[in-house]
Motif scaffolding. Structure first.
Motif, PDB file in Angstrom:
ATOM      1  N   GLU A  52      -2.005  -2.415   6.554  1.00  0.00           N
ATOM      2  CA  GLU A  52      -2.029  -1.913   7.039  1.00  0.00           C
ATOM      3  C   GLU A  52      -1.190  -2.032   8.514  1.00  0.00           C
ATOM      4  OE1 GLU A  52      -5.820  -0.589  10.561  1.00  0.00           O
ATOM      5  OE2 GLU A  52      -6.214  -1.912   8.566  1.00  0.00           O
ATOM      6  N   GLU A  53      -0.575  -2.736   9.046  1.00  0.00           N
ATOM      7  CA  GLU A  53       0.207  -3.068  10.261  1.00  0.00           C
ATOM      8  C   GLU A  53       2.159  -2.827   9.169  1.00  0.00           C
ATOM      9  OE1 GLU A  53      -1.174  -6.459  12.844  1.00  0.00           O
ATOM     10  OE2 GLU A  53      -0.017  -6.460  11.006  1.00  0.00           O
ATOM     11  N   LEU A  54       1.912  -2.871   8.217  1.00  0.00           N
ATOM     12  CA  LEU A  54       3.079  -2.619   7.557  1.00  0.00           C
ATOM     13  C   LEU A  54       3.562  -0.918   6.954  1.00  0.00           C
ATOM     14  CD1 LEU A  54       5.955  -3.144   5.377  1.00  0.00           C
ATOM     15  CD2 LEU A  54       3.948  -3.571   3.573  1.00  0.00           C
ATOM     16  N   ARG A  55       2.146  -0.932   6.360  1.00  0.00           N
ATOM     17  CA  ARG A  55       2.336   1.113   6.718  1.00  0.00           C
ATOM     18  C   ARG A  55       2.378   2.300   7.177  1.00  0.00           C
ATOM     19  NH1 ARG A  55       1.373   2.479   1.115  1.00  0.00           N
ATOM     20  NH2 ARG A  55       1.265   4.189   2.285  1.00  0.00           N
ATOM     21  N   ALA A  56       1.979   0.857   8.940  1.00  0.00           N
ATOM     22  CA  ALA A  56       2.449   1.963   9.866  1.00  0.00           C
ATOM     23  C   ALA A  56       3.571   1.631  10.464  1.00  0.00           C
ATOM     24  CB  ALA A  56       1.246   1.492  11.330  1.00  0.00           C
ATOM     25  N   LEU A  57       4.214   0.684  10.024  1.00  0.00           N
ATOM     26  CA  LEU A  57       5.749   0.622  10.292  1.00  0.00           C
ATOM     27  C   LEU A  57       7.026   1.156   9.699  1.00  0.00           C
ATOM     28  CD1 LEU A  57       6.109  -3.152  10.660  1.00  0.00           C
ATOM     29  CD2 LEU A  57       7.155  -0.985  12.287  1.00  0.00           C
ATOM     30  N   GLU A  58       6.267   1.749   7.887  1.00  0.00           N
ATOM     31  CA  GLU A  58       6.926   2.248   6.353  1.00  0.00           C
ATOM     32  C   GLU A  58       5.547   3.295   5.948  1.00  0.00           C
ATOM     33  OE1 GLU A  58       9.917   1.951   5.739  1.00  0.00           O
ATOM     34  OE2 GLU A  58      11.021   0.704   7.155  1.00  0.00           O
ATOM     35  N   PRO A  59       5.282   4.391   5.658  1.00  0.00           N
ATOM     36  CA  PRO A  59       4.614   5.742   5.631  1.00  0.00           C
ATOM     37  C   PRO A  59       5.163   5.181   4.505  1.00  0.00           C
ATOM     38  CG  PRO A  59       5.169   5.958   8.020  1.00  0.00           C
ATOM     39  CD  PRO A  59       6.051   4.347   7.379  1.00  0.00           C
ATOM     40  N   ASN A  60       5.991   4.862   4.135  1.00  0.00           N
ATOM     41  CA  ASN A  60       6.293   5.619   2.045  1.00  0.00           C
ATOM     42  C   ASN A  60       6.042   4.277   1.564  1.00  0.00           C
ATOM     43  OD1 ASN A  60       6.830   8.464   2.242  1.00  0.00           O
ATOM     44  ND2 ASN A  60       8.243   7.806   3.642  1.00  0.00           N
ATOM     45  N   ILE A  61       5.836   3.376   2.149  1.00  0.00           N
ATOM     46  CA  ILE A  61       6.130   1.678   1.034  1.00  0.00           C
ATOM     47  C   ILE A  61       4.845   1.368   0.035  1.00  0.00           C
ATOM     48  CG2 ILE A  61       4.463   0.444   2.595  1.00  0.00           C
ATOM     49  CD1 ILE A  61       7.642  -1.249   1.765  1.00  0.00           C
ATOM     50  N   SER A  62       5.057   0.869  -0.819  1.00  0.00           N
ATOM     51  CA  SER A  62       4.166   0.706  -2.604  1.00  0.00           C
ATOM     52  C   SER A  62       2.813   0.655  -2.027  1.00  0.00           C
ATOM     53  CB  SER A  62       5.241   0.088  -2.898  1.00  0.00           C
ATOM     54  OG  SER A  62       4.258  -0.335  -4.250  1.00  0.00           O
ATOM     55  N   THR A  63       2.040   1.682  -2.509  1.00  0.00           N
ATOM     56  CA  THR A  63       0.444   1.044  -2.043  1.00  0.00           C
ATOM     57  C   THR A  63       0.343  -0.511  -2.496  1.00  0.00           C
ATOM     58  OG1 THR A  63      -0.065   1.871  -3.973  1.00  0.00           O
ATOM     59  CG2 THR A  63      -0.912   3.066  -2.082  1.00  0.00           C
ATOM     60  N   GLN A  64       1.256  -1.027  -3.562  1.00  0.00           N
ATOM     61  CA  GLN A  64       1.032  -2.344  -3.909  1.00  0.00           C
ATOM     62  C   GLN A  64       1.241  -3.495  -2.865  1.00  0.00           C
ATOM     63  OE1 GLN A  64       0.375  -2.588  -7.513  1.00  0.00           O
ATOM     64  NE2 GLN A  64      -0.420  -1.261  -6.666  1.00  0.00           N
TER      65      GLN A  64
END
Lengths: 440, 492
Positions: B121-133
């Motif tokens: 979740e924190e990663l997605r907040a940092l990088e919204p376009n990161i792979s869902t994997q």
């Protein structure tokens, strides 16, 4: 801040024709902004003939064709600024431009016509492997060097891409004493005009290899050679066993044109992902009110004659927009590229406010011989045929155009009270599947 | 007689030159190419690493962390854009999360600050376009991005201002060790552009440092070129990465990264392939495929048709597995700064300091200059000025009113400045690296002819003597048939 009724961005064939037709329609306060040192755009470097066969029914060179419009602009006293670059356009039609003499300019326009043309695809965008030496040119850049600066790009030349500019440059460099070794084309057909294949390659015995591409570039300082190979027809990947090397000092790339819409995007204009140009309606107005567009900035044309014609529509309607702010509603019909068709421009038609006749421009996806272009209008479920034309040959390299009268379109739809609302009506252009129709 | 001759005008040589220019010393840099920053320094990931990668106790680990801290000041002094955007090492499985923990521990040991493991979740907040994997990441705030061309050129310019001489096209052909007597020693270096006598040599010759060492007779080491291929994308793809996005590293390096560049583009790469040829910077179809596949694993949504260009760089990988920064054991007066592979760019400010200390230990007397000037005026970037400043500038100098590169909005004024300033541009690549003219989406299609014209005019050479990158890389051939008329006095 200075103000003009209409500001035209770009003075190539599109900008010149749009300005002239806006003037004719009654708008006198017009400014053309050109980034180069003279009016005329790329036409000025196209010193070959073949321009104007349709528009003037005369065979003109590029500069001659441009001159006809430039004279009109000058006779009418239309203002223009040379060596001036537009840096920004807002959706409120405020333009920021710059030049040496006046510095930073802020210009407010009642209507804007975008006529920035297109740019060439580069080596980087198609990822050709190998070294990165000097001697790699886009075809248009080489054309500028030869025809305007008086310099040769090189002596031993390979050309990738058989689009018109590639073909024209094969001849031009040959005439200037270079040895054009071959033209390579990834596709099984040329995207250039047939007349150019004959007059630019066949007349000079320059070989053209279809289904071939460049696999590697060699050389540290200058290009010393390339490898090329046949490609698999299906996946377009090079077939390793067919790879050969050829020595050359120059590589010309004629691998496609991209409408130049960085400014359009700044103004928030919707871009069609297929054409890479603004989505326009039958009056060549973009998704932003009061901003019109025409020519290669909308979609890449093969013939300048069509650019002029299309730009007259833009100029005329920009003038109408300025002169009368009357808004009357109309049904919105979306044009759709059906079977075998890549795109249709304009993307939107307002049948109740369109001009008497419009021209639809389209490209097909493949070569079709002796087939019909069909046009239907209606909802997805209930399309009614309104027009069909038989064409002996249609190729992706030759843009198709169809003229439609307003009545033809209106006949196909029920004019109800849904005016102004997107009713889901579609005008579809497609190629009739073979065997569907047996008469004629 | 020079006190120190530095061989190599890359970021390492230039940083050492600048460090030495703080002292009362006679220093010169010999560069074999026509410009600075032509080797490893010009083609790399352009990243200032946090410092969790290298094994604790190595020079790499120590100098990385030290260098990272020094970057803010160096870039401020030299007016080089630098952003601490942070970095993430992305794990795609629970096993890889375990690897993150190893990296985390190593980071702590190496002295990396502001390092943590973040969840999905924190990663997605940092990088919204990161792979869902992606399941987790190691996040460090101190990693940054910089333009290696600007940094190298700025460093050299500042060294020059402080008295360092630079010689180009000056490949070192021969080095004679002058007879050591009375406890003195020295060298005679022969190049195409002249001979140079020096008390000390700093070997910062990048990939060629092993060959230079061989010429001088130092204790042997070898450098393996390791090729890395990259693709760079249009600025409209730049939003896809906010931080430098790594994957869990392998034996061959840090894997495929996706990173924003300091100028707003998107960069993907590199491959890691050991090769033989020190000049082989060719890109390959397999290489490009590999980085596309690799990058898509982290950020699936970039558009390939938005590629601006692809390129390859060569890392100089030392057989010792660590930077070779030391006084040579055989040849007195020879100091190496070699094998500067990743995290070399990050480490250079610390490497420069270390080399100066070694030189001092070897007997070089370094007396601080009072008048050392640490600051450099950057080339004006017209497009980054406020409208008011733009207006004023064009009024003062109308050349800023002519836009030459439309993609990057670079004016004639900027290009002229890039040519005229100390150690100025002499060719198309030189202009490109100093101003970004030609670095945009049309790759010089529009500005190329105009830049050639300006170079010819400013350097007072004919158009067809203008080169892409020195040597015989002529941009154009001769004149066309008809233009002979001009030479006879033009049209009458």
């Amino acid at each position: 801040m200075v103000g003009y009724d209409i500001v035209v961005i770009g003075s190539g064939p599109a900008g010149l024709a749009a300005a002239a037709s806006a003037y004719k329609e009654g708008v006198k306060s017009i400014l053309i902004i050109e980034r180069d040192r003279e009016l005329g755009g790329i036409l000025q470097q196209c010193i070959h003939n073949g321009f104007g066969l349709f528009y003037f029914t005369q065979d003109l060179t590029g500069p001659e064709y441009a001159t006809r419009f430039i004279e009109k602009v000058k006779e009418n006293g239309i203002s223009y600024k040379l060596n001036t670059m537009v840096l920004d356009i807002t959706s409120e039609r405020k333009i920021i431009a710059i030049n040496k003499e006046e510095g930073l300019l802020e210009i407010q326009a009642k209507a804007v016509i975008l006529a920035m043309g297109c740019r060439e695809r580069t080596r980087g965008s198609i990822n050709i492997s190998g070294t990165r030496p000097a001697g790699i040119f886009t075809a248009g850049m080489a054309q500028r060097f030869v025809n305007m600066e008086g310099y040769m790009p090189g002596k031993e030349v390979v050309i990738l891409g058989s689009g018109d500019i590639g073909l024209i440059m094969a001849r031009r460099l040959t005439l200037e004493g270079a040895n054009v070794k071959m033209v390579l084309e990834l596709l099984p057909y040329s995207s250039g005009l047939t007349r150019n294949i004959v007059q630019c390659l066949q007349d000079y015995n320059i070989p053209l290899y279809f289904n071939h591409t460049i696999t590697k570039i060699y050389g540290r300082d200058r290009v010393t050679g390339i490898s090329f190979a046949e490609v698999d027809i299906k996946d377009k990947r090079p077939i390793a066993e067919t790879e050969k090397e050829v020595a050359c000092d120059t590589l010309l790339l004629a691998v496609g044109l991209i409408p130049e819409n960085e400014l359009s995007k700044k103004a928030g204009i919707e871009i069609d992902p297929i054409t890479n140009g603004p989505v326009v309606n039958d009056r060549m107005e973009t998704s932003v009110e009061g901003i019109f567009a025409s020519g290669n900035v909308v979609h890449v044309h093969d013939l300048v004659d069509n650019v002029s014609k299309e730009s007259e529509v833009a100029g005329r309607n920009a003038a109408k927009y300025v002169l009368s702010h009357k808004k009357f509603p109309s049904i919105k019909v979306k044009t759709v590229a059906g079977h075998g068709v890549l795109y249709v421009v304009p993307q939107i038609i307002h049948p109740q406010k369109m001009e008497e006749e419009i021209t639809l421009y389209l490209r097909v996806k493949d070569i079709f011989k002796d087939q019909r272009l069909m046009i239907t209008i209606g909802t997805e479920q209930n399309p009614k045929p309104i027009h069909s034309i038989k064409r002996l040959i249609m190729a992706p390299g030759e843009m198709q155009s169809i003229n439609l009268k307003r009545e033809q379109i209106l006949k196909g739809i029920h004019v109800n009270d849904a005016a102004g609302i997107d009713t889901g009506l579609k005008l579809t252009v497609y190629i009739e599947a073979k065997g569907e129709r047996k008469d004629e | 007689m020079y006190d120190v001759v530095i061989i190599g005008g890359g970021i390492t040589g230039c940083s050492i030159a600048r460090e030495l220019s703080r002292y009362h010393l006679k220093v010169c840099v010999l560069e074999k190419e026509a410009d600075l920053c032509c080797g490893t320094s010009k083609a790399n990931s352009a990243i200032v690493h946090a410092g969790y990668d290298a094994k604790p106790g190595t020079l790499k680990a120590k100098l990385n962390v030290e260098g990272n801290v020094m970057y803010s000041r160096v870039c401020k002094e030299l007016a080089v854009p630098f952003k601490r955007v942070g970095s993430v090492v992305v794990a795609f499985s629970e096993e890889e999360v375990a690897d993150l923990k190893v990296l985390y521990e190593r980071g702590l040991k190496n002295g990396v600050s502001e390092i943590s493991i973040v969840n999905q979740e924190e990663l997605r907040a940092l990088e919204p376009n990161i792979s869902t994997q992606a399941v987790a990441a190691l996040y460090t705030k101190t990693a940054g991005i910089v333009c290696p061309f600007t940094l190298t050129i700025a460093t050299a310019e500042n060294a020059y201002t402080n008295g360092v001489n630079f010689f180009f096209n000056a490949e070192v052909k021969e080095v004679r060790v002058l007879a050591a007597h009375n406890g003195r020693f020295g060298f005679l270096l022969k190049t195409r552009v002249g001979s140079f006598e020096s008390k000390y040599i700093v070997n910062a010759a990048g990939l060629y440092a092993d060959l230079i060492n061989q010429k001088i007779g130092g204790e042997p080491f070898s450098l393996i070129p390791r090729k890395g291929e990259y693709c760079i994308f249009d600025k409209d793809q730049g939003y896809l990465a906010k931080t430098v996005i790594f994957q869990v590293p392998t034996k061959m390096g840090k894997g495929i990264l996706v990173s924003p560049t300091i100028d707003g583009n998107l960069l993907i790469g590199p491959t890691a392939q050991n090769i033989e040829d020190k000049q082989d910077t060719t890109t390959t179809e397999q290489g490009i495929q590999e980085i596309i596949t690799g990058a898509k694993k982290s950020v699936p949504s970039f558009a390939m048709q938005k590629t601006i260009t692809s390129f390859a760089g060569l890392r100089s990988v030392p057989n010792t597995e660590d930077f070779i920064i030391s006084a040579d054991k055989r040849v007195k007066g020879l100091v190496h700064a070699a094998g500067i592979e990743s995290p070399g760019l990050t480490s250079v400010p610390a490497i420069a300091k270390m080399v100066r200390e070694i030189l001092e230990e070897e007997g070089l007397r370094c007396k601080r200059k009072r008048n050392f000037h640490p600051y450099r005026q950057p080339i004006i970037r017209f497009s980054e000025l406020s409208p008011e400043k733009q207006r004023r500038l064009v009024r003062q100098n109308p050349n800023y009113g002519r836009v030459i590169c439309r993609c990057e909005t670079i004016t004639e004024g900027e290009i002229i400045e890039a040519i005229q300033r100390p150690l100025g541009a002499r060719d198309l690549d030189g202009v490109k690296r100093r101003t970004r003219a030609g670095m945009g989406r049309c790759q010089g299609g529009f500005c190329g002819p105009r830049v050639i014209e300006i170079l010819a005019r400013e350097l007072k050479i004919p158009l067809n003597q203008v080169t892409k990158c020195g040597r015989a890389s002529y941009a154009l051939d001769g004149k066309t048939k008809d233009s002979g008329l001009e030479e006879k006095g033009g049209w009458q």
